[in-house]
Design a protein around this motif. Structure first.
Motif, PDB file in Angstrom:
ATOM      1  N   GLN A 215     -32.524  26.904   5.534  1.00  0.00           N
ATOM      2  CA  GLN A 215     -33.240  26.717   4.289  1.00  0.00           C
ATOM      3  C   GLN A 215     -34.697  27.176   4.474  1.00  0.00           C
ATOM      4  O   GLN A 215     -35.220  27.180   5.581  1.00  0.00           O
ATOM      5  CB  GLN A 215     -33.259  25.233   3.857  1.00  0.00           C
ATOM      6  CG  GLN A 215     -31.922  24.588   3.659  1.00  0.00           C
ATOM      7  CD  GLN A 215     -31.451  23.827   4.901  1.00  0.00           C
ATOM      8  OE1 GLN A 215     -31.636  24.277   6.013  1.00  0.00           O
ATOM      9  NE2 GLN A 215     -30.814  22.701   4.686  1.00  0.00           N
TER      10      GLN A 215
ATOM     11  N   PRO B 282     -35.494  22.434   8.811  1.00  0.00           N
ATOM     12  CA  PRO B 282     -34.237  22.903   8.229  1.00  0.00           C
ATOM     13  C   PRO B 282     -33.244  23.282   9.331  1.00  0.00           C
ATOM     14  O   PRO B 282     -33.606  23.915  10.310  1.00  0.00           O
ATOM     15  CB  PRO B 282     -34.654  24.123   7.401  1.00  0.00           C
ATOM     16  CG  PRO B 282     -35.976  24.541   7.936  1.00  0.00           C
ATOM     17  CD  PRO B 282     -36.602  23.334   8.571  1.00  0.00           C
TER      18      PRO B 282
ATOM     19  N   ALA C 216     -34.011  20.776  -0.024  1.00  0.00           N
ATOM     20  CA  ALA C 216     -33.485  21.266   1.255  1.00  0.00           C
ATOM     21  C   ALA C 216     -32.184  20.557   1.610  1.00  0.00           C
ATOM     22  O   ALA C 216     -31.261  21.181   2.143  1.00  0.00           O
ATOM     23  CB  ALA C 216     -34.521  21.079   2.351  1.00  0.00           C
ATOM     24  N   LYS C 217     -32.071  19.254   1.299  1.00  0.00           N
ATOM     25  CA  LYS C 217     -30.843  18.515   1.581  1.00  0.00           C
ATOM     26  C   LYS C 217     -29.683  19.032   0.735  1.00  0.00           C
ATOM     27  O   LYS C 217     -28.534  19.036   1.184  1.00  0.00           O
ATOM     28  CB  LYS C 217     -31.036  17.017   1.331  1.00  0.00           C
ATOM     29  CG  LYS C 217     -31.744  16.306   2.453  1.00  0.00           C
ATOM     30  CD  LYS C 217     -31.789  14.804   2.174  1.00  0.00           C
ATOM     31  CE  LYS C 217     -32.378  14.055   3.342  1.00  0.00           C
ATOM     32  NZ  LYS C 217     -32.392  12.602   3.113  1.00  0.00           N
ATOM     33  N   LYS C 218     -29.980  19.481  -0.484  1.00  0.00           N
ATOM     34  CA  LYS C 218     -28.928  20.038  -1.332  1.00  0.00           C
ATOM     35  C   LYS C 218     -28.357  21.324  -0.742  1.00  0.00           C
ATOM     36  O   LYS C 218     -27.193  21.642  -0.929  1.00  0.00           O
ATOM     37  CB  LYS C 218     -29.462  20.315  -2.740  1.00  0.00           C
ATOM     38  CG  LYS C 218     -29.718  19.071  -3.551  1.00  0.00           C
ATOM     39  CD  LYS C 218     -30.281  19.426  -4.916  1.00  0.00           C
ATOM     40  CE  LYS C 218     -30.654  18.174  -5.685  1.00  0.00           C
ATOM     41  NZ  LYS C 218     -31.290  18.477  -6.973  1.00  0.00           N
ATOM     42  N   LEU C 219     -29.185  22.071  -0.014  1.00  0.00           N
ATOM     43  CA  LEU C 219     -28.754  23.347   0.559  1.00  0.00           C
ATOM     44  C   LEU C 219     -28.131  23.198   1.942  1.00  0.00           C
ATOM     45  O   LEU C 219     -27.601  24.164   2.477  1.00  0.00           O
ATOM     46  CB  LEU C 219     -29.941  24.312   0.624  1.00  0.00           C
ATOM     47  CG  LEU C 219     -30.537  24.693  -0.731  1.00  0.00           C
ATOM     48  CD1 LEU C 219     -31.782  25.545  -0.530  1.00  0.00           C
ATOM     49  CD2 LEU C 219     -29.515  25.423  -1.590  1.00  0.00           C
ATOM     50  N   GLY C 220     -28.193  22.030   2.532  1.00  0.00           N
ATOM     51  CA  GLY C 220     -27.579  21.827   3.846  1.00  0.00           C
ATOM     52  C   GLY C 220     -28.298  20.761   4.643  1.00  0.00           C
ATOM     53  O   GLY C 220     -29.177  20.061   4.143  1.00  0.00           O
ATOM     54  N   ALA C 221     -27.928  20.678   5.905  1.00  0.00           N
ATOM     55  CA  ALA C 221     -28.460  19.637   6.788  1.00  0.00           C
ATOM     56  C   ALA C 221     -29.920  19.896   7.131  1.00  0.00           C
ATOM     57  O   ALA C 221     -30.343  21.040   7.305  1.00  0.00           O
ATOM     58  CB  ALA C 221     -27.633  19.567   8.062  1.00  0.00           C
ATOM     59  N   VAL C 222     -30.675  18.806   7.204  1.00  0.00           N
ATOM     60  CA  VAL C 222     -32.077  18.860   7.616  1.00  0.00           C
ATOM     61  C   VAL C 222     -32.349  17.716   8.582  1.00  0.00           C
ATOM     62  O   VAL C 222     -31.673  16.691   8.554  1.00  0.00           O
ATOM     63  CB  VAL C 222     -33.051  18.761   6.414  1.00  0.00           C
ATOM     64  CG1 VAL C 222     -32.930  19.956   5.512  1.00  0.00           C
ATOM     65  CG2 VAL C 222     -32.863  17.483   5.656  1.00  0.00           C
TER      66      VAL C 222
ATOM     67  N   ASN D 266     -29.979  24.553   8.392  1.00  0.00           N
ATOM     68  CA  ASN D 266     -29.030  25.527   7.857  1.00  0.00           C
ATOM     69  C   ASN D 266     -29.727  26.762   7.292  1.00  0.00           C
ATOM     70  O   ASN D 266     -29.226  27.388   6.377  1.00  0.00           O
ATOM     71  CB  ASN D 266     -28.166  24.893   6.759  1.00  0.00           C
ATOM     72  CG  ASN D 266     -27.055  24.030   7.329  1.00  0.00           C
ATOM     73  OD1 ASN D 266     -26.870  23.987   8.534  1.00  0.00           O
ATOM     74  ND2 ASN D 266     -26.349  23.335   6.469  1.00  0.00           N
TER      75      ASN D 266
END
Length: 141
Positions: free
Chosen positions: A64, A60, A73-79, A62
């Motif tokens: 997460q 993660p 996890a992609k919905k919450l930010g960059a991975v 961002n």
């Protein structure tokens, strides 16, 4: 109208049709390799590495939580989805190896055909060539 005829002649050449068939078969073969890697090869590797789906391995970026699926996890930010990258890399390696083997086989078949064609008996000369040789020989005498 000349340009349309020229395009039709181009599109109907054997090489263009062969290329189109190759692209279609290649796309279908790519799906087979994707399934082989995702459904057959990666699950045992994932089991050896902790029982998780290997495609869901990520770092993660961002903040997460690490226990989320990759999609969440992609919905919450960059991975950094390194598991997915390794899966696609393995797809490429398998596909490249299979294509290499196919090209190698075709090259071998062509090498085997070449000596057979070279050993074929030479065609008899055309009738006009035979007549010209007879005239030449008569003139020499």
């Amino acid at each position: 109208m000349g340009m349309m005829q020229e395009f039709k002649d181009f599109a109907m050449k054997g090489n263009v049709v062969d290329l189109a068939v190759g692209v279609i078969v290649g796309a279908a073969f790519g799906k087979i390799v994707d399934s082989l890697v995702a459904d057959v090869i990666m699950p045992p590797i994932g089991m050896l590495l902790g029982g998780l789906d290997f495609a869901n391995y990520y770092v993660p970026l961002n903040g997460q939580a690490g226990n989320l699926s990759l999609a969440e996890a992609k919905k919450l930010g960059a991975v950094l989805a390194y598991g997915n990258f390794f899966t696609i890399l393995l797809n490429f390696v398998i596909l490249a190896f299979v294509i290499f083997q196919m090209v190698r086989l075709v090259a071998k078949l062509r090498r085997d055909e070449a000596p057979a064609a070279a050993q074929a008996a030479p065609a008899p000369p055309a009738e006009d060539i035979v007549l010209l040789r007879e005239i030449r020989d008569s003139l020499r005498k």
